[in-house]
Design a protein around this motif. Sequence first.
Motif, mmCIF file in Angstrom:
data_model
loop_
_atom_site.group_PDB
_atom_site.id
_atom_site.type_symbol
_atom_site.label_atom_id
_atom_site.label_comp_id
_atom_site.label_asym_id
_atom_site.label_seq_id
_atom_site.Cartn_x
_atom_site.Cartn_y
_atom_site.Cartn_z
ATOM 1 N N ILE A 152 0.838 -1.199 0.000
ATOM 2 C CA ILE A 152 0.000 0.000 0.000
ATOM 3 C C ILE A 152 0.876 1.254 0.000
ATOM 4 O O ILE A 152 0.586 2.238 -0.692
ATOM 5 N N PHE A 153 1.954 1.212 0.781
ATOM 6 C CA PHE A 153 2.868 2.361 0.840
ATOM 7 C C PHE A 153 3.397 2.714 -0.554
ATOM 8 O O PHE A 153 3.467 3.892 -0.939
ATOM 9 N N GLN A 154 3.732 1.704 -1.312
ATOM 10 C CA GLN A 154 4.263 1.930 -2.655
ATOM 11 C C GLN A 154 3.213 2.561 -3.572
ATOM 12 O O GLN A 154 3.529 3.424 -4.398
ATOM 13 N N LYS A 155 1.938 2.166 -3.420
ATOM 14 C CA LYS A 155 0.863 2.710 -4.272
ATOM 15 C C LYS A 155 0.410 4.089 -3.800
ATOM 16 O O LYS A 155 -0.087 4.897 -4.591
ATOM 17 N N PHE A 156 0.587 4.359 -2.499
ATOM 18 C CA PHE A 156 0.119 5.604 -1.905
ATOM 19 C C PHE A 156 1.159 6.719 -2.052
ATOM 20 O O PHE A 156 0.807 7.903 -2.156
ATOM 21 N N THR A 157 2.426 6.362 -2.075
ATOM 22 C CA THR A 157 3.506 7.356 -2.095
ATOM 23 C C THR A 157 3.408 8.353 -3.244
ATOM 24 O O THR A 157 3.612 9.567 -3.031
ATOM 25 N N PRO A 158 3.095 7.936 -4.485
ATOM 26 C CA PRO A 158 3.015 8.926 -5.566
ATOM 27 C C PRO A 158 2.012 10.046 -5.297
ATOM 28 O O PRO A 158 2.278 11.218 -5.625
ATOM 29 N N LEU A 159 0.864 9.720 -4.703
ATOM 30 C CA LEU A 159 -0.128 10.750 -4.396
ATOM 31 C C LEU A 159 0.427 11.728 -3.358
ATOM 32 O O LEU A 159 0.252 12.949 -3.486
ATOM 33 N N ALA A 198 -7.100 4.516 9.463
ATOM 34 C CA ALA A 198 -6.597 5.866 9.189
ATOM 35 C C ALA A 198 -5.165 6.035 9.657
ATOM 36 O O ALA A 198 -4.330 6.637 8.960
ATOM 37 N N MET A 199 -4.858 5.518 10.834
ATOM 38 C CA MET A 199 -3.527 5.713 11.402
ATOM 39 C C MET A 199 -2.443 5.125 10.501
ATOM 40 O O MET A 199 -1.341 5.682 10.394
ATOM 41 N N GLU A 200 -2.727 4.002 9.852
ATOM 42 C CA GLU A 200 -1.744 3.413 8.940
ATOM 43 C C GLU A 200 -1.351 4.413 7.854
ATOM 44 O O GLU A 200 -0.168 4.595 7.551
ATOM 45 N N CYS A 205 2.165 8.995 5.734
ATOM 46 C CA CYS A 205 2.341 10.406 5.384
ATOM 47 C C CYS A 205 3.481 11.020 6.189
ATOM 48 O O CYS A 205 4.323 11.761 5.646
ATOM 49 N N GLU A 206 3.515 10.748 7.469
ATOM 50 C CA GLU A 206 4.571 11.317 8.299
ATOM 51 C C GLU A 206 5.933 10.739 7.926
ATOM 52 O O GLU A 206 6.948 11.430 7.988
ATOM 53 N N GLN A 207 5.960 9.471 7.527
ATOM 54 C CA GLN A 207 7.205 8.867 7.077
ATOM 55 C C GLN A 207 7.742 9.604 5.855
ATOM 56 O O GLN A 207 8.962 9.691 5.638
ATOM 57 N N LEU A 208 6.805 10.157 5.059
ATOM 58 C CA LEU A 208 7.169 10.916 3.858
ATOM 59 C C LEU A 208 7.230 12.424 4.129
ATOM 60 O O LEU A 208 7.289 13.235 3.201
ATOM 61 N N ASN A 209 7.174 12.801 5.433
ATOM 62 C CA ASN A 209 7.240 14.213 5.856
ATOM 63 C C ASN A 209 6.125 15.057 5.251
ATOM 64 O O ASN A 209 6.325 16.205 4.852
ATOM 65 N N PHE A 210 4.934 14.475 5.195
ATOM 66 C CA PHE A 210 3.754 15.198 4.709
ATOM 67 C C PHE A 210 2.759 15.323 5.857
ATOM 68 O O PHE A 210 2.337 14.322 6.439
ATOM 69 N N TYR A 211 2.412 16.568 6.208
ATOM 70 C CA TYR A 211 1.586 16.812 7.393
ATOM 71 C C TYR A 211 0.323 17.617 7.082
ATOM 72 O O TYR A 211 -0.397 18.000 7.996
ATOM 73 N N ASN A 212 0.050 17.875 5.802
ATOM 74 C CA ASN A 212 -1.107 18.697 5.435
ATOM 75 C C ASN A 212 -2.362 17.819 5.385
ATOM 76 O O ASN A 212 -2.981 17.635 4.336
ATOM 77 N N LEU A 213 -2.710 17.263 6.556
ATOM 78 C CA LEU A 213 -3.733 16.223 6.646
ATOM 79 C C LEU A 213 -4.943 16.659 7.457
ATOM 80 O O LEU A 213 -4.825 17.420 8.420
ATOM 81 N N VAL A 214 -6.092 16.136 7.055
ATOM 82 C CA VAL A 214 -7.343 16.229 7.809
ATOM 83 C C VAL A 214 -7.871 14.796 7.939
ATOM 84 O O VAL A 214 -7.720 14.007 7.003
ATOM 85 N N ILE A 215 -8.474 14.472 9.079
ATOM 86 C CA ILE A 215 -8.884 13.089 9.327
ATOM 87 C C ILE A 215 -10.371 13.025 9.650
ATOM 88 O O ILE A 215 -10.915 13.919 10.303
#
Length: 681
Positions: A152-159, A198-200, A205-215
Amino acid sequence: MNTDAVKVLPGRYCNSLTEYSRFITREVNIGDVPMGGNNPIRIQSMTTTDTMDTIGTVEQSIRMVDAGCEYVRITAPSIKEAQNLAEIKKQLRARGYTVPLVADIHFTPNAAEVAARIVEKVRVNPGNYADKKKFDQIDYTDLEYQGELERIFQKFTPLVKVCKEYGTAMRIGTNHGSLSDRIMSRYGDTPQGMVESAMEFMRMCEQLNFYNLVISMKSSNPQVMVQAYRLLVETMVAEGMNYPLHLGVTEAGDGEDGRIKSAVGIGTLLEDGLGDTVRVSLTEEPEAEAPVAIELVRRYTMREKAKGERQKVAAEEKNLSPLTFDLSPSKHSPYEYKKRETYEANAFIGGHLVPRVVVDLSKKNLKDPAVLNEAGYLYSPLLDKYNMAEQSVDFVYLANELPSFTLPGNLKQLYNYNTWLKLADKTNCHPVFTLQEYIGDVDRSSKLNLVHLKPADIDSEDFGSIQLDKSLVLVLETDALHGMAEQRSFFFKMEELGLDVPVIVKRSYLFESESAEAHSPWTMDHGQTLLQLYASTDLGALLVDGFGDGIWIDAPELPTSVITSTAFGILQATRSRISKTEYISCPSCGRTLFDLMVTTQMIRSRTSHLKGLKIGIMGCIVNGPGEMADADYGYVGSGTDKITLYRGKEAVKKNISSANALDELINIIKGDGNWIDAVQD
């Protein structure tokens, strides 16, 4: 890891359980309308037009913005719709509308990556974005489970990379009914499963240093929705996160039911200071959603203005962070439902019995038995008898007034103590005492004695002197601005003292122009809506936690029928007392394959007498068997003029003509032995 968040005491999900204090999240930029932090609670909705209908979508978006929407969400089920978002955005900007747009994505990562280059925010559902749901039970080893996460990480990373490059925000939106097979297999159909889903993605996102999130944590069951959001906040803070929360009850339905169910879920969380943006999902035109959301949020805007400076000073004096919790733990768990244990008084209230409903008729015409019609007792002058409706109240409060007709034998009458004392015939009649009256040397009923008090009375000497026996029932009222929390504190104190006395929760509402809980001008319809939203919040927030053996809504400006219907609607929405058919109906969007409003009303017209049955009405397969969650039957769009019918989550008739679908659904219900014929008036 986000290091801006602060410590949290174990078992906590909000700043305070005793006073209103907004949970401060990190600020997220969405176009020029930031969310979270100290920004206002934002209002949003979703278009119902075909996304390829550019003009129709633009026109509807404008109506939504004019109605109060600060964000507009548009479905993008494939690349072509995602690409057309650019033209929609262009035409909106040309007409002077700069509202941020949100692309709604489910199964299509490639569409998400296109949309993220165009709009200000994308919404992804972790249950079906790069994951799968086929209702398969799979026993994963830890290694296999980790392998799925890496896939999933591999498919999600491009977005995520596109969002970082273009400054696009992302909502990670979990839905109770669309948890993936992987999550369901490990965590089950639970709030914990919703949170972990959601936490997964948040950890990725945090592993990729992306924090512009709403949950978000949405469910059609307000009880599940509330528990999931609470658990999410505790889990987030424990991991050093404090992302903004988007609140909503999905598939809430239409009319009164949709407003009450939404207010129970959303209002309960707003009461505890949670929530940075709100969407009320109604099976109505989307521009009808924003005014309801605005009314829900308005109360808390006023509370912040009234208390904000005082809370800031108090926090500084205590040297506390805004996210530090300030109440000692209760034995009560906010993450699972458990009804408060009470004794059963006169085999009528408390214990394992459903919550009772009280209405005040003391100011009505007590010379006419038809006055009881609006309380659910339908009087027939010809037969001189009453027929009970599905929603018939249990108590009528008459204060000091005596009716000139005989009331139904199963309806209990409440009188002020001094009036009750003088009654020649006390059958079905019970006294309401003040606390001071009750502790005195007075006559009491051998069956039921109701004692009216306020939460602070529990710490008084008078309360300590109260005579405890199994005829006692407390009527708890508050006039505090944050009355729900005050009443909840009373229940915590009762628990601490080991008292199992049944409690009727009472709330009073005056929708006057000078009221702190209303605004001018208001019409009767507006007053009805305010009652639905406020009472559902105040009483529903207690009932979802198992507090309350009865409810008493006092709103003298409104008809008794509105009060009765609202009371039973709140009990239905909190799953405390089922009195009618429940419709789990999606709010429609560009994926919808039929007219949801017309279809919902058609289904309701032929099935509304099936008390206790839950019927899901979904416009497409995205909102299909998963989103219906715990519905008994489902009516789901599966193609142009094609409907698939479900029993639970099992498709029993596929791709049948919409002209025959309702008859086929009724035949399935009849075949299961769950059909009864409607009673003709």
